[in-house]
Scaffold this motif. Sequence first.
Motif, PDB file in Angstrom:
ATOM      1  N   PHE A  52       3.332 -13.672 -36.915  1.00 36.08           N
ATOM      2  CA  PHE A  52       4.583 -13.213 -37.537  1.00 36.08           C
ATOM      3  C   PHE A  52       5.727 -14.199 -37.316  1.00 36.08           C
ATOM      4  O   PHE A  52       6.443 -14.571 -38.251  1.00 36.08           O
ATOM      5  CB  PHE A  52       4.947 -11.829 -36.976  1.00 36.08           C
ATOM      6  CG  PHE A  52       6.197 -11.248 -37.571  1.00 36.08           C
ATOM      7  CD1 PHE A  52       6.170 -10.624 -38.811  1.00 36.08           C
ATOM      8  CD2 PHE A  52       7.408 -11.330 -36.888  1.00 36.08           C
ATOM      9  CE1 PHE A  52       7.319 -10.087 -39.367  1.00 36.08           C
ATOM     10  CE2 PHE A  52       8.566 -10.794 -37.440  1.00 36.08           C
ATOM     11  CZ  PHE A  52       8.527 -10.176 -38.676  1.00 36.08           C
ATOM     12  N   GLY A  53       5.916 -14.634 -36.059  1.00 37.90           N
ATOM     13  CA  GLY A  53       7.043 -15.513 -35.754  1.00 37.90           C
ATOM     14  C   GLY A  53       6.923 -16.855 -36.452  1.00 37.90           C
ATOM     15  O   GLY A  53       7.892 -17.371 -37.012  1.00 37.90           O
ATOM     16  N   LEU A  54       5.721 -17.429 -36.436  1.00 36.31           N
ATOM     17  CA  LEU A  54       5.514 -18.735 -37.077  1.00 36.31           C
ATOM     18  C   LEU A  54       5.681 -18.624 -38.590  1.00 36.31           C
ATOM     19  O   LEU A  54       6.337 -19.454 -39.224  1.00 36.31           O
ATOM     20  CB  LEU A  54       4.120 -19.269 -36.724  1.00 36.31           C
ATOM     21  CG  LEU A  54       3.770 -20.653 -37.279  1.00 36.31           C
ATOM     22  CD1 LEU A  54       4.731 -21.717 -36.755  1.00 36.31           C
ATOM     23  CD2 LEU A  54       2.327 -21.025 -36.931  1.00 36.31           C
ATOM     24  N   ASN A  55       5.114 -17.577 -39.167  1.00 34.59           N
ATOM     25  CA  ASN A  55       5.229 -17.354 -40.610  1.00 34.59           C
ATOM     26  C   ASN A  55       6.702 -17.217 -41.009  1.00 34.59           C
ATOM     27  O   ASN A  55       7.172 -17.855 -41.966  1.00 34.59           O
ATOM     28  CB  ASN A  55       4.438 -16.083 -40.971  1.00 34.59           C
ATOM     29  CG  ASN A  55       4.197 -15.937 -42.465  1.00 34.59           C
ATOM     30  OD1 ASN A  55       4.522 -16.820 -43.254  1.00 34.59           O
ATOM     31  ND2 ASN A  55       3.631 -14.805 -42.852  1.00 34.59           N
ATOM     32  N   ALA A  56       7.451 -16.419 -40.234  1.00 32.48           N
ATOM     33  CA  ALA A  56       8.880 -16.230 -40.530  1.00 32.48           C
ATOM     34  C   ALA A  56       9.639 -17.543 -40.365  1.00 32.48           C
ATOM     35  O   ALA A  56      10.494 -17.896 -41.184  1.00 32.48           O
ATOM     36  CB  ALA A  56       9.466 -15.158 -39.610  1.00 32.48           C
ATOM     37  N   HIS A  57       9.335 -18.272 -39.290  1.00 29.83           N
ATOM     38  CA  HIS A  57      10.015 -19.538 -39.013  1.00 29.83           C
ATOM     39  C   HIS A  57       9.844 -20.516 -40.178  1.00 29.83           C
ATOM     40  O   HIS A  57      10.815 -21.069 -40.696  1.00 29.83           O
ATOM     41  CB  HIS A  57       9.447 -20.132 -37.719  1.00 29.83           C
ATOM     42  CG  HIS A  57      10.024 -21.450 -37.320  1.00 29.83           C
ATOM     43  ND1 HIS A  57      10.947 -21.577 -36.306  1.00 29.83           N
ATOM     44  CD2 HIS A  57       9.812 -22.707 -37.795  1.00 29.83           C
ATOM     45  CE1 HIS A  57      11.273 -22.851 -36.177  1.00 29.83           C
ATOM     46  NE2 HIS A  57      10.597 -23.564 -37.073  1.00 29.83           N
ATOM     47  N   GLU A  58       8.593 -20.724 -40.594  1.00 32.84           N
ATOM     48  CA  GLU A  58       8.337 -21.715 -41.647  1.00 32.84           C
ATOM     49  C   GLU A  58       8.907 -21.258 -42.986  1.00 32.84           C
ATOM     50  O   GLU A  58       9.419 -22.067 -43.760  1.00 32.84           O
ATOM     51  CB  GLU A  58       6.835 -21.991 -41.772  1.00 32.84           C
ATOM     52  CG  GLU A  58       6.160 -22.481 -40.485  1.00 32.84           C
ATOM     53  CD  GLU A  58       6.817 -23.716 -39.878  1.00 32.84           C
ATOM     54  OE1 GLU A  58       7.439 -24.503 -40.616  1.00 32.84           O
ATOM     55  OE2 GLU A  58       6.718 -23.878 -38.646  1.00 32.84           O
ATOM     56  N   MET A  59       8.840 -19.955 -43.253  1.00 36.25           N
ATOM     57  CA  MET A  59       9.387 -19.478 -44.524  1.00 36.25           C
ATOM     58  C   MET A  59      10.908 -19.628 -44.545  1.00 36.25           C
ATOM     59  O   MET A  59      11.494 -20.043 -45.550  1.00 36.25           O
ATOM     60  CB  MET A  59       8.988 -18.028 -44.778  1.00 36.25           C
ATOM     61  CG  MET A  59       9.119 -17.664 -46.254  1.00 36.25           C
ATOM     62  SD  MET A  59       9.022 -15.913 -46.552  1.00 36.25           S
ATOM     63  CE  MET A  59       7.353 -15.557 -46.065  1.00 36.25           C
ATOM     64  N   ALA A  60      11.556 -19.324 -43.413  1.00 37.73           N
ATOM     65  CA  ALA A  60      13.017 -19.460 -43.339  1.00 37.73           C
ATOM     66  C   ALA A  60      13.453 -20.903 -43.570  1.00 37.73           C
ATOM     67  O   ALA A  60      14.535 -21.170 -44.102  1.00 37.73           O
ATOM     68  CB  ALA A  60      13.518 -18.976 -41.983  1.00 37.73           C
ATOM     69  N   HIS A  61      12.590 -21.842 -43.162  1.00 34.60           N
ATOM     70  CA  HIS A  61      12.901 -23.251 -43.405  1.00 34.60           C
ATOM     71  C   HIS A  61      13.130 -23.535 -44.886  1.00 34.60           C
ATOM     72  O   HIS A  61      13.830 -24.488 -45.233  1.00 34.60           O
ATOM     73  CB  HIS A  61      11.744 -24.134 -42.937  1.00 34.60           C
ATOM     74  CG  HIS A  61      11.881 -24.638 -41.537  1.00 34.60           C
ATOM     75  ND1 HIS A  61      13.043 -25.210 -41.061  1.00 34.60           N
ATOM     76  CD2 HIS A  61      10.984 -24.696 -40.517  1.00 34.60           C
ATOM     77  CE1 HIS A  61      12.844 -25.589 -39.803  1.00 34.60           C
ATOM     78  NE2 HIS A  61      11.615 -25.281 -39.445  1.00 34.60           N
ATOM     79  N   GLN A  62      12.509 -22.763 -45.764  1.00 33.69           N
ATOM     80  CA  GLN A  62      12.674 -23.053 -47.190  1.00 33.69           C
ATOM     81  C   GLN A  62      14.155 -22.980 -47.568  1.00 33.69           C
ATOM     82  O   GLN A  62      14.621 -23.736 -48.411  1.00 33.69           O
ATOM     83  CB  GLN A  62      11.834 -22.088 -48.038  1.00 33.69           C
ATOM     84  CG  GLN A  62      10.335 -22.130 -47.708  1.00 33.69           C
ATOM     85  CD  GLN A  62       9.701 -23.499 -47.915  1.00 33.69           C
ATOM     86  OE1 GLN A  62       9.932 -24.154 -48.931  1.00 33.69           O
ATOM     87  NE2 GLN A  62       8.897 -23.945 -46.959  1.00 33.69           N
ATOM     88  N   TRP A  63      14.913 -22.088 -46.892  1.00 37.34           N
ATOM     89  CA  TRP A  63      16.373 -22.047 -47.076  1.00 37.34           C
ATOM     90  C   TRP A  63      17.021 -23.171 -46.248  1.00 37.34           C
ATOM     91  O   TRP A  63      17.871 -23.886 -46.746  1.00 37.34           O
ATOM     92  CB  TRP A  63      16.934 -20.701 -46.593  1.00 37.34           C
ATOM     93  CG  TRP A  63      16.738 -19.533 -47.500  1.00 37.34           C
ATOM     94  CD1 TRP A  63      17.670 -19.005 -48.361  1.00 37.34           C
ATOM     95  CD2 TRP A  63      15.565 -18.711 -47.635  1.00 37.34           C
ATOM     96  NE1 TRP A  63      17.141 -17.912 -49.015  1.00 37.34           N
ATOM     97  CE2 TRP A  63      15.858 -17.711 -48.597  1.00 37.34           C
ATOM     98  CE3 TRP A  63      14.295 -18.725 -47.046  1.00 37.34           C
ATOM     99  CZ2 TRP A  63      14.934 -16.731 -48.967  1.00 37.34           C
ATOM    100  CZ3 TRP A  63      13.372 -17.758 -47.418  1.00 37.34           C
ATOM    101  CH2 TRP A  63      13.695 -16.782 -48.370  1.00 37.34           C
ATOM    102  N   TYR A  64      16.597 -23.238 -44.972  1.00 33.51           N
ATOM    103  CA  TYR A  64      17.253 -24.121 -44.000  1.00 33.51           C
ATOM    104  C   TYR A  64      16.232 -25.108 -43.440  1.00 33.51           C
ATOM    105  O   TYR A  64      15.539 -24.823 -42.471  1.00 33.51           O
ATOM    106  CB  TYR A  64      17.881 -23.276 -42.880  1.00 33.51           C
ATOM    107  CG  TYR A  64      18.767 -22.172 -43.420  1.00 33.51           C
ATOM    108  CD1 TYR A  64      19.861 -22.485 -44.236  1.00 33.51           C
ATOM    109  CD2 TYR A  64      18.496 -20.832 -43.168  1.00 33.51           C
ATOM    110  CE1 TYR A  64      20.668 -21.491 -44.767  1.00 33.51           C
ATOM    111  CE2 TYR A  64      19.303 -19.833 -43.691  1.00 33.51           C
ATOM    112  CZ  TYR A  64      20.382 -20.164 -44.492  1.00 33.51           C
ATOM    113  OH  TYR A  64      21.172 -19.172 -45.024  1.00 33.51           O
ATOM    114  N   GLY A  65      16.138 -26.269 -44.093  1.00 38.01           N
ATOM    115  CA  GLY A  65      15.138 -27.261 -43.691  1.00 38.01           C
ATOM    116  C   GLY A  65      14.391 -27.802 -44.907  1.00 38.01           C
ATOM    117  O   GLY A  65      13.662 -28.783 -44.809  1.00 38.01           O
ATOM    118  N   ASP A  66      14.571 -27.132 -46.062  1.00 40.07           N
ATOM    119  CA  ASP A  66      14.006 -27.624 -47.324  1.00 40.07           C
ATOM    120  C   ASP A  66      15.104 -27.668 -48.387  1.00 40.07           C
ATOM    121  O   ASP A  66      15.490 -28.729 -48.852  1.00 40.07           O
ATOM    122  CB  ASP A  66      12.853 -26.725 -47.798  1.00 40.07           C
ATOM    123  CG  ASP A  66      11.595 -26.926 -46.961  1.00 40.07           C
ATOM    124  OD1 ASP A  66      11.479 -26.262 -45.921  1.00 40.07           O
ATOM    125  OD2 ASP A  66      10.744 -27.760 -47.329  1.00 40.07           O
TER     126      ASP A  66
END
Length: 650
Positions: free
Chosen positions: A325-339
């Motif tokens: 859950f945490g990793l999935n949320a982290h990487e998905m959030a990057h799409q806003w902040y980090g992509d």
Amino acid sequence: MKKIFLLLLLAFTGYTFAQAPFNTNIDGKCNHQQSFSNSFKNSTDVSYVADNYHMSFVKLDLLVNSGSTYIEGSAQINAQVLSPTLDTFYLELNQALSLDSMRFNGELMSPSFVNSELFVIVDEMTLGDEITIITYYHGSSSSGGFFSGVTSEYNYTYGKDVTWTLSEPFAARDWWPVRQNLNDKIDSVYQYYTCIDSEMVGSNGDLTDIVDNGDGTKTYKWQTNYPVSYYLMSFSVSDYMEYNVWAKPIQMDGDSVLIQNFIYNDPNCLSNHQANIDLSPSIMETFSEKYGLYPFSEEKYGNCLTELGGGMEHQTMTTIGNFGFGLNAHEMAHQWYGDNITCATWSDIWINEGFASYSEYIAEEFLHGQSNANSWMNSAHNYIMSESGGSTYVPQDEVYYGNEWRIFDGRLTYKKGAAIIHQIRYLINDDDMFFAAMQNYTDEYTSSIATGLDFKNSMEEFTGVELDSYFDQWYFGEGYPTYSIEYSFNETGLFLAVEQTTSSSTPFFDLPIEVYLNFGGGEDTTFKVPITSNLSTFQTEITEDFILMQIDPDNWLINKTGNIFVGTSTLENQMEFVVGPNPTSQYLQISFADNNMDKAISISDLSGRLVRQFSTKEGVRIDISDLNSGYYLVKATDGNETITRKILKQ
Ligand SMILES: [Zn+2]
């Protein structure tokens, strides 16, 4: 990006990873210019504006396979000259790869290929001129380790080979000829990957076609029309199967976003990961509600499962090691902040990792509840304070090839990065305002780059909350405060003297603190105490005695509680002072209730030997790193009255 702790340990115990042949500053002074002058400039008269162009289009056409890091094919770059003149074209390509040929605007060229850098001398071009450069190359550049551009491994559970790329921060050149510049996003990218029939290749954007080449191979054609930074392009190849889910963010009025997952082609792999993958839509819907609509909703989101120890937020197609859950949320959030928004310099990696890490907290808070979120923040705070110093901002002289783990420091960039966003939310003290400001920032910098100070300015303008000292203390600054409270009751009510000492080079933190009182019988109250100096006082009208006092009861802040004790002081005594940290190894901060009168200060050991003596009106910070370990007495006197405190030098 997120990595598991095991890899971090390996890195600190001598595990070697991708090393460039030279160490130099990436952000402060362009790395290539240095080797340029060393290896090339002396022999040839060329300009220093070799990389001053905008990459508008990239097309990679590569043969890839799951069993090795070998690649073969071509890279086309379309670019426009940004400088008044340009007579040399610059790219990076790992010198372990073989350059087969290069055409510059149709003409066959012989570039200089030195220290993984390519310099092409061209007829002088001018501002706005169009460039098309096509490079044919092949080979294998892998040197192993987390920061290797291309990695190939074997999954023993499902018996699958898998090869994937990871370019952040400096390794795109391990697999394509690239200008590694954070300031320029590529307008659109086509990636065509050819693999054997039984395998699949995942990449960025939309899968527009799968061509059967009739020779036992297939070509996967991926295209994206969203601007993308050089290090967010990727491929992963394996014997995959596809498992898709769809998110329905409220902004899309019932329409949906595809979440496309390439997982190992084994029914057990699906059954092991399906429950976690099925949580992805709710995570995307939550982030869309808080930060604004998923930024690549016209294309897709997705994951390629690999043996990467963690995850990497490749744009619209994360490369992931598991679906926790945490990793999935982290990487998905990057799409806003980090992509969608990327850091303008590697010193400002907080713009990517701090926000993705804080989004793990946000996902816990809104999908699992406040107590899970509290646990997340508690462990983050403990990790942050496991060492005394270090800044979230990465000083420029610490950004260079081979020092990647400072940029991606788990404690400072990730956990402290997350906790200092939480503290901004506390300062704003209005969740609707905080998330509206986040959306405003996201809109303001969409498809662009930002520094930490860009975020600060955006938040200040939207909320009206001034953040200058906050960023000095918490983003650029180091350490954390420890609070002690000496309390007493006077004729007005409860009186607090709040003492703050700090763990590192930042002498003072001015965030207000919350104080909680429990009176028993279900009665309690919480109030905010402004922190105006290392010794702040606060008068309440509370006359009832309490059974418990707590500092920062909701754990908003990075801080420690020292002592809470009853005293007799009302701080009317002008000699009252606080000294700390205690114990300490480096320095002592001495702060007074009154900064107008002269005081004589002396520090002596327990045998009476004097080690420091000086006079001052105001608080001072003194270096005591040279003193032997042991107890010392700090005395302050105005000639009439003397107050003594005992401290421990470690
Ligand atoms: Zn990350």
